[in-house]
Every structure is written in C-alpha cells, then in structure tokens.
Scaffold this motif. Structure first.
Motif, PDB file in Angstrom:
ATOM      1  N   PHE A  18       0.927  -0.918   0.045  1.00  0.00           N
ATOM      2  CA  PHE A  18       0.030  -0.068   0.035  1.00  0.00           C
ATOM      3  C   PHE A  18       0.870   1.166   0.067  1.00  0.00           C
ATOM      4  O   PHE A  18       1.594   1.450   1.032  1.00  0.00           O
ATOM      5  CB  PHE A  18      -0.946  -0.051   1.210  1.00  0.00           C
ATOM      6  CG  PHE A  18      -1.723   1.169   1.315  1.00  0.00           C
ATOM      7  CD1 PHE A  18      -2.292   2.034   0.342  1.00  0.00           C
ATOM      8  CD2 PHE A  18      -2.035   1.677   2.595  1.00  0.00           C
ATOM      9  CE1 PHE A  18      -2.962   3.320   0.283  1.00  0.00           C
ATOM     10  CE2 PHE A  18      -2.848   2.958   2.734  1.00  0.00           C
ATOM     11  CZ  PHE A  18      -3.252   3.518   1.678  1.00  0.00           C
ATOM     12  N   LEU A  64       1.968   7.786  12.548  1.00  0.00           N
ATOM     13  CA  LEU A  64       2.503   6.763  11.732  1.00  0.00           C
ATOM     14  C   LEU A  64       3.662   5.852  12.196  1.00  0.00           C
ATOM     15  O   LEU A  64       3.764   4.595  12.059  1.00  0.00           O
ATOM     16  CB  LEU A  64       3.103   7.341  10.231  1.00  0.00           C
ATOM     17  CG  LEU A  64       1.917   7.898   9.327  1.00  0.00           C
ATOM     18  CD1 LEU A  64       2.659   8.323   7.988  1.00  0.00           C
ATOM     19  CD2 LEU A  64       1.053   6.800   9.108  1.00  0.00           C
ATOM     20  N   ILE A  86       2.159   2.104  12.563  1.00  0.00           N
ATOM     21  CA  ILE A  86       2.528   1.173  11.429  1.00  0.00           C
ATOM     22  C   ILE A  86       2.934  -0.272  12.166  1.00  0.00           C
ATOM     23  O   ILE A  86       2.232  -1.221  11.701  1.00  0.00           O
ATOM     24  CB  ILE A  86       3.530   1.506  10.610  1.00  0.00           C
ATOM     25  CG1 ILE A  86       3.025   2.862   9.778  1.00  0.00           C
ATOM     26  CG2 ILE A  86       4.140   0.525   9.665  1.00  0.00           C
ATOM     27  CD1 ILE A  86       1.661   2.590   8.862  1.00  0.00           C
ATOM     28  N   PHE A 142       3.528  -1.217   4.012  1.00  0.00           N
ATOM     29  CA  PHE A 142       3.154   0.210   4.171  1.00  0.00           C
ATOM     30  C   PHE A 142       4.213   0.922   3.225  1.00  0.00           C
ATOM     31  O   PHE A 142       5.391   1.144   3.929  1.00  0.00           O
ATOM     32  CB  PHE A 142       2.672   0.697   5.232  1.00  0.00           C
ATOM     33  CG  PHE A 142       2.310   2.204   5.189  1.00  0.00           C
ATOM     34  CD1 PHE A 142       0.902   2.507   4.876  1.00  0.00           C
ATOM     35  CD2 PHE A 142       2.999   3.193   5.836  1.00  0.00           C
ATOM     36  CE1 PHE A 142       0.500   3.883   4.862  1.00  0.00           C
ATOM     37  CE2 PHE A 142       2.555   4.410   5.847  1.00  0.00           C
ATOM     38  CZ  PHE A 142       1.411   4.877   5.346  1.00  0.00           C
ATOM     39  N   THR A 169      10.115  -0.101   6.908  1.00  0.00           N
ATOM     40  CA  THR A 169       8.854   0.587   6.298  1.00  0.00           C
ATOM     41  C   THR A 169       9.358   2.118   6.069  1.00  0.00           C
ATOM     42  O   THR A 169       9.075   2.440   4.930  1.00  0.00           O
ATOM     43  CB  THR A 169       7.608   0.937   7.273  1.00  0.00           C
ATOM     44  OG1 THR A 169       7.193  -0.304   7.625  1.00  0.00           O
ATOM     45  CG2 THR A 169       6.557   1.629   6.642  1.00  0.00           C
ATOM     46  N   TYR A 179      -4.952  10.115   8.555  1.00  0.00           N
ATOM     47  CA  TYR A 179      -3.885   9.763   9.516  1.00  0.00           C
ATOM     48  C   TYR A 179      -3.533  10.478  10.714  1.00  0.00           C
ATOM     49  O   TYR A 179      -2.349  10.037  11.119  1.00  0.00           O
ATOM     50  CB  TYR A 179      -2.598   9.879   8.448  1.00  0.00           C
ATOM     51  CG  TYR A 179      -2.589   8.838   7.188  1.00  0.00           C
ATOM     52  CD1 TYR A 179      -2.205   7.588   7.144  1.00  0.00           C
ATOM     53  CD2 TYR A 179      -3.074   9.494   6.171  1.00  0.00           C
ATOM     54  CE1 TYR A 179      -2.610   6.897   6.257  1.00  0.00           C
ATOM     55  CE2 TYR A 179      -2.939   8.639   5.089  1.00  0.00           C
ATOM     56  CZ  TYR A 179      -2.695   7.299   4.798  1.00  0.00           C
ATOM     57  OH  TYR A 179      -2.979   6.552   3.785  1.00  0.00           O
ATOM     58  N   HIS A 201      -8.040   3.142   8.619  1.00  0.00           N
ATOM     59  CA  HIS A 201      -7.776   3.450   7.105  1.00  0.00           C
ATOM     60  C   HIS A 201      -6.825   2.170   6.316  1.00  0.00           C
ATOM     61  O   HIS A 201      -7.008   1.804   5.252  1.00  0.00           O
ATOM     62  CB  HIS A 201      -7.368   4.649   6.884  1.00  0.00           C
ATOM     63  CG  HIS A 201      -7.101   4.944   5.567  1.00  0.00           C
ATOM     64  ND1 HIS A 201      -7.868   5.151   4.536  1.00  0.00           N
ATOM     65  CD2 HIS A 201      -5.912   5.338   5.010  1.00  0.00           C
ATOM     66  CE1 HIS A 201      -7.441   5.465   3.519  1.00  0.00           C
ATOM     67  NE2 HIS A 201      -6.052   5.779   3.765  1.00  0.00           N
ATOM     68  N   ILE A 202      -5.607   2.219   7.048  1.00  0.00           N
ATOM     69  CA  ILE A 202      -4.563   1.309   6.480  1.00  0.00           C
ATOM     70  C   ILE A 202      -4.824  -0.277   6.177  1.00  0.00           C
ATOM     71  O   ILE A 202      -4.748  -0.813   5.287  1.00  0.00           O
ATOM     72  CB  ILE A 202      -3.221   1.535   7.329  1.00  0.00           C
ATOM     73  CG1 ILE A 202      -2.741   2.753   7.095  1.00  0.00           C
ATOM     74  CG2 ILE A 202      -2.095   0.499   6.987  1.00  0.00           C
ATOM     75  CD1 ILE A 202      -1.913   3.233   8.120  1.00  0.00           C
ATOM     76  N   GLU A 203      -5.819  -0.649   7.183  1.00  0.00           N
ATOM     77  CA  GLU A 203      -6.212  -1.833   7.291  1.00  0.00           C
ATOM     78  C   GLU A 203      -7.265  -2.221   6.167  1.00  0.00           C
ATOM     79  O   GLU A 203      -7.251  -3.290   5.679  1.00  0.00           O
ATOM     80  CB  GLU A 203      -6.698  -2.323   8.567  1.00  0.00           C
ATOM     81  CG  GLU A 203      -5.601  -2.807   9.562  1.00  0.00           C
ATOM     82  CD  GLU A 203      -6.259  -2.918  11.064  1.00  0.00           C
ATOM     83  OE1 GLU A 203      -5.323  -3.355  12.075  1.00  0.00           O
ATOM     84  OE2 GLU A 203      -7.443  -2.847  11.102  1.00  0.00           O
TER      85      GLU A 203
END
Length: 915
Positions: A172, A252, A256, A283, A431, A652, A661-663
């Motif tokens: 992503f 972040l 993460i 990510f 990351t 974020y 959101h990331i999931e």
C-alpha cells in the motif's frame, strides 16, 4: 453588508438560548450528541465572554439557518415549496452586519466546524473501540480488522499457499502531496489535537478532574476562536513538508507496527510474538512535497535537497530513540540468554570500528551483550545524522542487518524478546528506511522540451549564450535527485513523473536531461520515469505511447534491472475537468483495462498509480471501495495513490483511524485479486458496456456544451470565489501553471473543484450525468447496474454524497453574481436532473437517506455551512459592486478579502472536502 468598521458596542445583549435543533440532532448517538452540545456550550460561553453582542448574532443566525434548513429538507419529503422564510431572515441579519462583526461571525462558525469535526472523529474512534471490545477471541476472523477478513476469504477461495504468496506481494503506497487543498492552519491543527485528547479522556473523569478538564477545554476553544483561521502568508515547500513530519510523529511511526502486529496476532494466534512474523512491511509512504515542481516555481533543487535532508534526519533520529529504548530493555544476562557467535562477531566489529563508540557499552558487553550491541547501534545512528563517515551507517540495509543479527541471537533462547519490541523496530526500519518517505519528482513535459531546445541553441554550458533560468533549474533538479539518491538510497529518490505525457519523446527528453546534468557518466542516477496520462485524448492513446516507451534503451535497462517492473500514472483530476466526471470515470476504467492487457502482452510487472484528489470531482471517495472496483489485474496486490490536503489529516491524524484506514485499503488491495472479485468486475464491465457507452456519450456532449458556451471562463470566475481562492494562503502552489494560463485549460483542477464546492454547486462532481440518465431512460437497468457493478455503485454513491452538499437556494445567489441566464439555466437544470436520477437509482427520497450516519452528519452541518455561504456570497456581491464603483479604500478591500477567506476556510471545514 456594511463596511464601516465602528467599535463593537459595549452594551450587554440578551444571551439567546441554544436554539432550535433539527430532529436529526436529537437522533444522534448520545455520546456524539453530548460532545457536540458540550463544545457548542463552551463556544457560546467563549463568544459571550468576548462580546455578548457577538453571541446574540451567532444565535440568531444559527436559529434562522436551522429553520431554513428544515424548510429545505421538508421540500425533499413532499416535493413542494415550503418557502424560504428562515433563509430570508438569515440573509437580512448577515447583510446588516458591519464588516468587523461579519468577520467575527465567520470565525465563530469556522470554530464550530472544527469542533464538530473532532467530535465526529472522537465518536468514530469510540465506536471502533467498542466494536473491538465485543469481538470474540475465538472467532475465525476479527470482523473489525478488514485485513484479517480479506485474508481469510483468500484462503477460502484459493488455499493457504496462494493466499500467502499474495500477502507477500502486498503493498500500500500512499503518496502525500502538497496541493492547496488543506484550508486549515497548522496552528489550528495543534489546538484541535489537544481538544480531541481532552474530549477522549473526559468520560473517565469525575469531580475536580472533570472541572479541570472543562477549564482546559474552555482555554483551548477560546484560543481556537481567537486564532485567525487564515495564515498571514503562504507556507514554503519546506514548511509544507513539516505536515508529513507531524503525521509521522503523531501517528505513523508508532501506528504502522500496530497494523502489522494486529494481523500477526490474528493469523498466528498463541504463537504471535514467539515466531517470525507473518505480516510483511507492506506500507510504503511516498511524497511529492518539496519535489513536485510542476507549475510551482517555489520548489527548487535547493528546496528538494533540504526537504530530503529534513525527512532523513528526522526518521533516523526516531530510529535512534527507538533503538536506544529497545536496547535499554534487553537486560537479559549472558547466562540466561547467551549471545550467539554471530552477535559476538558483531560486537567485535563494533569495537574495531571505534573504541570511543563502544566504551560506554563495554562494561555491559560480557553480562548483557544484546543490550551493549543495541546501544552502540543507537550511537551509530546518531553519527549517521552527523555524517561521520567512520561511524555512521551507510544504508538502512546495514542497520537492518545488525538488527536481525540481534534478533536471531535472542530467538535461540528468548523468542519473546526477539519478536516483541525488537520486531516492531525492524518493521519501522523496513517501512521508513533512512528516508521516511519515498520522494518522487514531477515536472511538466513542456518544461523538459523547452530546456532541451535551450541547450541545443546555447550549449550545455552556455557556450553560445546564457541558458534560461528554468533550464538551469531543470538540470539542477536531476543533480539534486542524484545527491539524495546517493545519500539515502534508491528508495529515497528514484521516481520521476512526467505531467501531460503525450508521446514517448517526453520520456526520452527526461533520460537525456538526466545524462546531460552530470559530467561523469558514473554519477548519473538510476531513475524510473513514470508517464502520467491526464487528459481524455492522452488516456485513449496511452497504450500506443507505452508501446514506444518500452523501446527506449534506458527504459529497457531499467526493466531488466527491476525484473520488468514499471509504473504508469493516471490523472483523475484533469480528465474530469477536460471531459466531465462521468466520461472521466469510464475512460479511466477502460484505460486501466487496456494498459493491463498491454502489460500482460509485454511481460511487464505493472503498478498503476492513481492520481486521486480528496473531492469527488478529482476521483475522491472511499479508497477501499475504489480498489475493489478496479479491473481484473490492475491492482495485483499493489495500490498506489495520491493522498492530498485535508485527506492526509483526516485519514492519518488520529492513530485509531489511521490503523483502520490502512487495514481497510490493504484488505481491499489483497481482496481485489480474489477470483470472485475479478470475475464480478470483468462480467459486470462487459454486461453494462452498452449502458456505459450511452451514458458516456451523452454526458460528455453535455459537459462540452457547457464549457463551450461563449465567455464561460470569465463567468466561472465571477459566480464562484475563484479569484479569492487564489489568494488563500493554503499552499505554496499557484492556482495556475506557469506556462501562460489564459483559460480553463491552464487552470489547475484543484481551484476548479474548490471554487464550485464553495459556491455550493459541486458542478465538477456531477455535471452531465443527469442528462445522460434522462437520455438513456432505462431506470431498471441503471438500478440493476447500481446493485451489481462495484464501479457504478461507487460512482453513484460518491455523486449522491456530492449532491447532498449542494444547495440550489444558495447556488442561485452565487449565479446571480453575473447576468448569464443561459448558463444559470444549464447549471440549475442539470443539478435538478442529476439529483432526480441519482435518487431514483439508489431508491432514496432525499440525498443519503439510506446512509444514515453520513446523511445525518451532513444534515446537521448544513445550517452552519449555509450561514457561512450566505456571508461569503453577500461579501462577494458587496465587494465586487463597490470595487467597480471605486467606493472602497485599500484597507476596506483588504477587510472584505479577509472576511471572504475566513468563510472559505469555514465552508471547507464544514463540507469536509476542498479539492
């Protein structure tokens, strides 16, 4: 609206009651309603303390606006005119205000929107946590964690082995950009964060602690109101880059590893934290901030170097702190947790490197070897920032190699320590590397061709006359890219995007300029040149251009070096402004499918890069639904898109919402490769091809008819606050590209979308669809497509959301700023037609009827947005009339501009999307 700036009266006004509430406010969840009432109560006390007269005006306007909104909504229910008494009264009050009072009023309503937004955010966080607490640990999947649900479905459809292979490919890649869409000051964001923290802990408090919480809330809301919503100057690109650093610090860096850990906890169960992790570091954040120079003369080679240095130093400092923290806690002695031979050799190399480096940890080395090694590693990171050649890490890969030596040593006898916080640190390094974000450079194709023409005419070193400053800057840009890459690695700066790619020659130009910028061929950096296809004609011709691009020797060399990897970027913004929203979405979908087929024919490992904005008119909307609607093979477990403006803070800014959101996007990215999803998208695209073509043709014709109306461009600038948007200090990028903007063709899409949204018309999101549906006429087929086809349902839902934020009553007031009845009829007629067909397709009586939470939120906001919109349009009318008559002094003009900019900021906060 009067402009005499007389002193505020000192007479005490009667404090108005809290005011009328619509039914939707009473229907809100109690926790959200309580927080909103608390914030409104405190804001009213703040206004009363500031000036009772201001509170009285605020309450009067708010009450009338709520009444007007109720009248408007009632018209949806029974399709009749319930009058505009509330709106008329609000207009009378606002129009009678002097300029100073109107400015304060706009600031008060803007403050309310910031408070309402964070109340809703706080509620979403509470709901997510409540849902998490109700999950049975023995369930097959965690329904709150969409990534676990998606992976479980892949296992069911494809088997564990294939599902695991897809997981290992998962990427992503959000790319943060600094387009001028964030109308909120950074100073305001800090206050919002502190208020959010106070609201979050408030339910847990009582007694004196609760009173202290109230006092601190009061202080912060008072300061928020007293802080001008408008910056005194535009931010520099270096300052804009601090937005990313702020998000890195606040969410972040720590969030993460939580995302990865949550997946591991579900997949590995009791073995989580005891065995090597299953979740890859998927990510990969990128950034255009400080490196996107397309139309932004403020982004120079010097700026790019500085921004890259800031990013790098900051992330290395964060890794240093984390390494030191983890190291200090590795207090296992050598008897209980003996060091491996590999670790002892690492310690030996560290001692050989520098006794100064190891002397502080030397006494620990025999008893606590893992701790000693980690503390030296932290010190080496410190010297990496200082650029001490002898002691620094020369790459993040070297640092990661040392971390994994420590991990393997611990794993032999203490797996919990090996795969606990140390694994989080490894995930963070994997990351963010030593670069934090992958900087991507971008420039317009015309700039490259002009630079080469200049060099051919005057010589590379100006032998036949001086080079143009832009040419020198282009060459310096490649040198900056090379320097950043040499310092921080290929990931730090390896991509170069060409805006408005028209032909393969545009790519050849970039490779040639990259060579010319360096005297020594060994210094020429490796770059992945990414064509960006934006306008409709370019999208339609993209495959032909790509056929020629892969014949370029430099491109062939990069394909060989990367195993056939190639990125192609698609622009949602300019295609929408160029051809209309309906044509744009279908053209993009068709282009993606053709590029995927092209990639398969040429054995290209393709990544499609989606240039989406926050607003619907620029490809915005829920990212996870957009992923699932993509054509077969277009995602391939990698999703890359631009994240812009207020979208960055919304997605974020809060740790819990960032995880969600990331999931969610990662889940959709995985799931898009499931056979069932691929089959559905392929079959539905084929099934509704004829419908698509008919809608496309009719909407495109209707959109071009609007843009082709004589004097459309000057009319657009008159009936919207376009000129004033250009004055708003919300980004370093100008509203027009510096290539001679004379028409809508050169106007950036962001102010195009932003201005229509401010006028409560949102034309960029929907114009042409109503006519297309009317001509198509088959409601049953449209409803069936909405039910079956993810692309069409996502498109219609996004337009319904956009329509919900329009208001034809206020739109008419903006359109009345100019005397063009022909254009007014086109816009208002299409708005009504589009609303009618969208509501019929989704089966709603009023916009968002069946999307209860979103619809309710927008209805609650509407009266407050209306108040600011009325203030804005009345100020525009008064300003333009008096400027034409030369009735205003410069200071009075500045006062009106400040008022309008305050309303622009407030409406943006109220509508929650700008561009």
């Amino acid at each position: 609206m009067t402009d005499n700036n007389h002193a505020i009266t000192e007479e005490l006004a009667v404090v108005a009651p809290v005011g009328t509430k619509g039914n939707e406010e009473h229907e809100l969840p109690s926790s959200l309603r309580n927080n909103m009432e608390l914030c409104l109560q405190i804001l009213r006390e703040v206004l009363d303390e500031f000036d009772p007269k201001l509170l009285n005006m605020f309450d009067e306007v708010r009450t009338d606006a709520v009444e007007a909104s109720a009248e408007h909504f009632a018209g949806f229910l029974d399709d009749s005119d319930h009058g505009n008494e509330g709106l008329r009264k609000a207009v009378e009050i606002i129009d009678a205000m002097n300029l100073h009072d109107a400015q304060l009023m706009a600031r008060a309503f803007t403050t309310y929107f910031h408070l309402a937004n964070l109340c809703e955010e706080n509620h979403r966080v509470s709901v997510l946590r409540q849902r998490e607490s109700e999950v049975d640990e023995n369930q097959a999947v965690d329904p709150v964690n969409e990534l676990t649900v998606a992976y479980h479905q892949l296992i069911t459809e494809m088997g564990p082995a294939k599902a695991k292979a897809l997981l290992e490919k998962l990427e992503f890649h959000p790319v943060f950009t600094a387009h001028p869409t964030e109308a909120r000051r950074k100073a305001v964001e800090g206050k919002i964060r502190r208020i959010a923290e106070l609201l979050e802990v408030r339910p847990l408090l009582g007694g004196s602690e609760k009173r202290e919480n109230y006092r601190r809330l009061f202080n912060e809301i008072d300061a928020l109101f007293r802080t001008s919503p408008i910056e005194h100057r535009k931010p520099t690109p270096v300052e804009e880059a601090n937005t990313i650093i702020d998000i890195f610090d606040s969410t972040l860096f720590d969030t993460i590893p939580q995302v990865y850990r949550r997946f591991d906890d579900w997949l590995l169960g009791d073995q989580a934290g005891l065995v090597p992790p299953a979740c890859p570091a998927f990510f990969h954040p990128g950034s255009w901030i400080g490196s996107d120079r397309d139309g932004n003369p403020n982004v120079t080679a010097k700026v790019s170097r500085q921004v890259a240095r800031n990013f790098s130093d900051h992330v290395i400092a964060a890794l240093e702190d984390a390494t030191r923290t983890v190291g200090k806690n590795l207090t296992m002695d050598s008897e209980a947790t003996p060091a491996s031979e590999e670790l002892r050799l690492l310690w030996g190399r560290q001692k050989e490197m520098s006794e100064r480096l190891t002397q502080n940890a030397d006494q620990l080395s025999t008893k606590e070897p893992h701790r000693a090694v980690m503390l030296v590693m932290a010190d080496r990171l410190h010297y990496t920032i200082a650029r001490d050649t002898d002691l620094m890490y020369h790459s993040c890969e070297d640092f990661l190699a040392d971390l994994k030596i420590v991990q393997r040593s611990l794993a032999a006898s203490d797996p919990r320590s090996a795969y606990g916080p140390l694994q989080d640190l490894i995930w963070q390094a994997e990351t963010f590397g030593f670069h934090m974000v992958e900087m991507e450079f971008r420039q317009h194709s015309v700039v490259h061709s002009r630079a080469l023409e200049d060099i051919r005419e005057h010589g590379l070193h100006g032998e036949r006359g001086p080079l143009q400053p832009m040419t020198q800057e282009v060459l310096d840009t490649f040198r900056a890219l090379g320097a950043i890459q040499k310092r921080n690695g290929m990931k730090a700066a390896g991509r170069y995007i060409i805006s408005f790619t028209k032909s393969a020659q545009n790519v050849r130009d970039v490779y040639e300029l990259n060579r010319l910028a360096f005297s020594n061929p060994k210094d020429v950096p490796a770059i992945d040149v990414i064509p960006l296809f934006e306008q409709l004609e370019d999208l339609q011709n993209s495959v032909n251009v790509l056929d020629e691009i892969i014949k370029i020797p430099e491109m062939q060399a990069r394909l060989k070096a990367t195993g056939g990897k190639m990125e192609v970027m698609l622009g949602y913004s300019d295609s929408s402004k160029d051809a209309g929203p309906t044509t744009s979405i279908f053209a993009l979908h068709e282009t993606e499918g053709k590029i995927v087929e092209w990639a398969e024919r040429n054995n290209i490992d393709l990544t499609l890069f989606h240039g989406r904005g926050g607003a619907v008119g620029r490809g915005g909307g829920p990212a996870n639904r957009a992923v699932l609607a993509q054509p077969k093979g277009s995602v391939n477990c990698r999703f890359k898109l631009t994240e812009q403006g207020e979208v960055i803070f919304a997605r974020y800014g809060n740790p819990t919402l960032a995880v969600r959101h990331i999931e969610s996007v990662a889940a959709a990215t995985l799931l898009q490769s499931a056979p069932s999803i691929e089959k559905l998208n392929t079959e539905m695209t084929e099934k509704y091809a004829d419908m698509t073509q008919q809608l496309n043709d009719a909407s495109h014709e209707r959109f071009l008819d609007l843009l082709g109306t004589p004097d459309f461009a000057p009319w657009f600038s008159i009936v919207t606050p376009l000129t004033e948007v250009g004055l708003l200090p919300i980004g370093s990028r100008p509203a027009k590209r510096g290539l001679g903007a004379k028409s809508l063709d050169d106007l950036r899409t962001i102010p195009w979308v932003f201005a229509w949204a401010q006028a409560r018309i949102n034309l960029a999101a929907w114009y042409g669809l109503g006519t297309a549906c009317e001509q198509f006429g088959d409601l049953d087929t449209l409803r069936q497509a909405y039910k079956e086809w993810p692309l069409f349902s996502t498109f219609i839902d996004n337009i319904e959301m956009s329509i919900a934020k329009t208001d034809e009553r206020i739109a008419k007031m903006y359109l009345a700023l100019d005397d063009r009845e022909d254009l007014n009829e086109k816009v208002l007629g299409e708005m009504e037609l589009t609303r009618k067909w969208v509501l019929r397709i989704v089966g709603d009586e009023w916009p968002l009827e069946h999307r209860h939470v979103l619809g309710q939120a927008i209805r609650i906001r509407s009266p407050y947005v209306d108040a600011l919109s009325l203030t804005q349009v009345l100020a525009l009318k008064s300003l333009r009339r008096r400027v034409d008559k030369e009735e205003l002094s410069q200071s009075q003009q500045a006062g009106f501009i400040y008022l309008i900019l305050c309303t622009v900021s407030g409406v943006a906060a109220g509508l929650q999307n700008t561009g």
